[in-house]
Design a protein around this motif. Structure first.
Motif, PDB file in Angstrom:
ATOM      1  N   ARG A  95       0.750  -1.163  -0.051  1.00  0.00           N
ATOM      2  CA  ARG A  95       0.052  -0.239  -0.006  1.00  0.00           C
ATOM      3  C   ARG A  95       0.843   1.347  -0.009  1.00  0.00           C
ATOM      4  N   GLU A 100      -3.178   3.108  -2.570  1.00  0.00           N
ATOM      5  CA  GLU A 100      -4.504   2.274  -2.085  1.00  0.00           C
ATOM      6  C   GLU A 100      -5.039   0.915  -2.795  1.00  0.00           C
ATOM      7  N   GLY A 101      -5.310   1.096  -4.131  1.00  0.00           N
ATOM      8  CA  GLY A 101      -5.775   0.236  -4.868  1.00  0.00           C
ATOM      9  C   GLY A 101      -4.809  -1.143  -4.864  1.00  0.00           C
ATOM     10  N   PHE A 104      -5.407  -2.263  -0.843  1.00  0.00           N
ATOM     11  CA  PHE A 104      -6.647  -3.116  -0.773  1.00  0.00           C
ATOM     12  C   PHE A 104      -6.886  -4.628  -1.628  1.00  0.00           C
ATOM     13  N   THR A 105      -6.323  -4.557  -2.801  1.00  0.00           N
ATOM     14  CA  THR A 105      -6.141  -5.801  -3.485  1.00  0.00           C
ATOM     15  C   THR A 105      -5.484  -6.833  -3.078  1.00  0.00           C
ATOM     16  N   ASP A 329     -10.839  -0.528   5.048  1.00  0.00           N
ATOM     17  CA  ASP A 329     -10.938  -1.519   3.744  1.00  0.00           C
ATOM     18  C   ASP A 329     -12.005  -2.804   4.548  1.00  0.00           C
ATOM     19  N   SER A 452     -10.841  -6.558  -7.317  1.00  0.00           N
ATOM     20  CA  SER A 452     -10.755  -5.119  -8.110  1.00  0.00           C
ATOM     21  C   SER A 452     -12.407  -4.300  -8.018  1.00  0.00           C
ATOM     22  N   TYR A 455     -12.962  -2.741  -4.790  1.00  0.00           N
ATOM     23  CA  TYR A 455     -12.204  -1.585  -4.546  1.00  0.00           C
ATOM     24  C   TYR A 455     -12.976  -0.261  -5.167  1.00  0.00           C
ATOM     25  N   ARG A 458     -15.617   0.838  -3.015  1.00  0.00           N
ATOM     26  CA  ARG A 458     -15.142   1.276  -1.803  1.00  0.00           C
ATOM     27  C   ARG A 458     -14.567   2.741  -2.141  1.00  0.00           C
ATOM     28  N   ARG A 459     -13.954   2.765  -3.254  1.00  0.00           N
ATOM     29  CA  ARG A 459     -13.375   4.165  -3.562  1.00  0.00           C
ATOM     30  C   ARG A 459     -14.309   5.129  -3.908  1.00  0.00           C
TER      31      ARG A 459
END
Length: 468
Positions: A95, A100-101, A104-105, A329, A452, A455, A458-459
């Motif tokens: 991260r 962030e992506g 998270f993934t 997350d 994905s 995410y 969430r974004r």
């Protein structure tokens, strides 16, 4: 997948429940054995037989190539974790480096992998117990999971102690096999001369062709998964920086010695097409050498390996979930810890998923449970690729801004980093051409797409992370 950090919503952040501070309860001996125990599991004791059957004596090459790849990934992890030893899960390193992506993934994929593994290992352990105990498979799997959950719930030191002794048993078993096996092969055995004929006697050293070596690599890499757990556990050690450096250095030599050394002896002692390899090549080798009680001894060791994986799986999944919670997350409530610094809710959440897996293994073993196993098949390779990419970017940033933090250095940077990334792509690509692995690749790609997509959702919602 986006690797650019999204804009935080300027809303009040929820208070951190019970100050989620983990205790530094792990010592250097714990971390060393966690690192070793992470790679010595049932995949070596049992799964190596399948690799040898597919590749023949060339299984040695499969283990060498897979071992080198895992060692390179561990070295990259060691470099990043030594520079930032208090971040917790290595997904936080991803991260920090990639955004962030990627965090998270990698976090949710790795969490998913381990909660599925916990359910699988519980069922595997129960099937071993059925050799001695006449009881329902689902009930024994449930009991094993509850016991390991209780261990993790007690304290991180309890987890470390159990893993220390579990790993010690595995390491001692491998060392004994290496000593006895070498004596047998070199002719230091009663009424036995040196013999290496099995390396070439049955259609040569590579009886199934070079493609089979790549088939073996896919299986071997999955059997070595777990070494990276030490970089997660180091956050709960008294001196994480020093602990990470020592533990990662220990893994480098031990992987090659224990894995490659064992396989060299196995394919030398046994014909690669021996039907006994399917059950356990170590049992078959001990039988050839005339060691009494080999089957019961090795079954007990394999049970230890399964319990070790079960124990570590619960620990790893809960700490990754904790890390995800800190970043918004996962629910913030999972951050709560008890007086002993144990993230109780995170542990129970992970084992709850494992109980569902055990139930599915009983209700629908050949459909739903098999689907879950296959859908996590290539996930670790995706995460390993992100580790390589994160190290590539973080190393260059550290060299510019904080070179004093580079306490553990990746060898021949950036050449070996790029080589590892190419190797991972090749292994993932080869899964498409291997009949038994194609479904795992497709379902794992679906898992990647789902995470994905989660995410992106969430974004859009802009969930805030906790202040750290």
């Amino acid at each position: 997948m986006s690797v650019t950090a999204p804009q935080r919503v300027s809303s009040p952040e929820p208070p951190e429940p019970e100050a989620a501070h983990l205790q530094a309860g792990l010592q250097q001996r714990h971390l060393t054995m966690i690192a070793l125990g992470g790679v010595i599991g049932a995949g070596l004791f049992v799964g190596s037989g399948a690799v040898i059957s597919v590749t023949g004596p060339a299984a040695i090459l499969s283990y060498v190539l897979a071992g080198v790849l895992v060692v390179l990934v561990m070295r990259m992890l060691g470099e990043m974790a030594a520079a930032h030893p208090t971040l917790g899960s290595f997904t936080e390193l991803i991260r920090r480096s990639l955004g962030e992506g990627a965090g998270f993934t990698s976090g949710w994929l790795y969490w998913y992998f381990w909660v599925i593994v916990v359910g699988f290992e519980a069922v595997a352990g129960a099937s071993i117990l059925q050799r001695w105990i006449d009881g329902p498979l689902w009930l024994m799997a449930l009991v094993l999971t509850i016991l390991m959950t209780a261990t993790n719930m007690w304290s991180v030191r309890a987890y470390g102690e159990f893993e220390f002794w579990f790993a010690s048993i595995k390491v001692v078993t491998i060392i004994v096999f290496l000593v006895i096996g070498a004596a047998y092969v070199l002719g230091l055995w009663p009424d036995k001369g040196p013999s290496f004929s099995n390396l070439t006697a049955h259609d040569g050293f590579i009886p199934k062709g070079a493609v089979a070596i790549f088939s073996g690599i896919v299986v071997v890499i999955f059997s070595m998964v777990g070494a990276e757990i030490v970089t997660i556990a180091a956050a709960e050690a008294k001196n994480p920086e020093k602990a990470i450096a020592k533990a990662t250095n220990a893994v480098v030599s031990r992987i090659l010695l224990f894995f490659v050394g064992s396989i060299v002896l196995l394919v030398t002692i046994l014909p690669w097409n021996d039907a006994k390899l399917g059950d356990s090549p170590y049992v078959a080798a001990f039988d050839v050498m005339g060691i009494p009680g080999a089957a019961d001894i090795m079954n007990a060791v394999v049970l230890t390996a399964v319990l070790s994986c079960l124990n570590s799986g619960i620990y790893t999944a809960s700490r990754v979930l904790l890390s995800l919670s800190r970043n918004g997350d996962a629910p913030h409530s999972l951050l709560a810890v008890n007086a002993r610094g144990v993230p109780v809710k995170a542990i129970l959440s992970c084992t709850g998923v494992a109980y569902v897996g055990i139930a599915l293994a009983y209700i629908s073993p050949d459909t739903v449970f098999l689907f879950l196993l296959n859908s996590s098949g290539a996930i670790v390779l995706f995460v390993y690729f992100l580790i390589c990419a994160a190290q590539l970017r973080m190393r260059r940033q550290l060299e510019r801004e904080s070179p004093e933090l580079i306490r553990v250095r990746m060898w021949l940077f950036p050449g070996l980093t790029y080589l590892a990334m190419v190797a991972i792509v090749v292994v993932v690509g080869s899964m498409w051409f291997i009949e038994g692995s194609r479904s795992q690749l497709v379902l794992s790609l679906i898992s990647l797409a789902v995470v994905s997509g989660a995410y992106m959702l969430r974004r859009r919602r802009g969930v805030p992370a906790l202040a750290t």
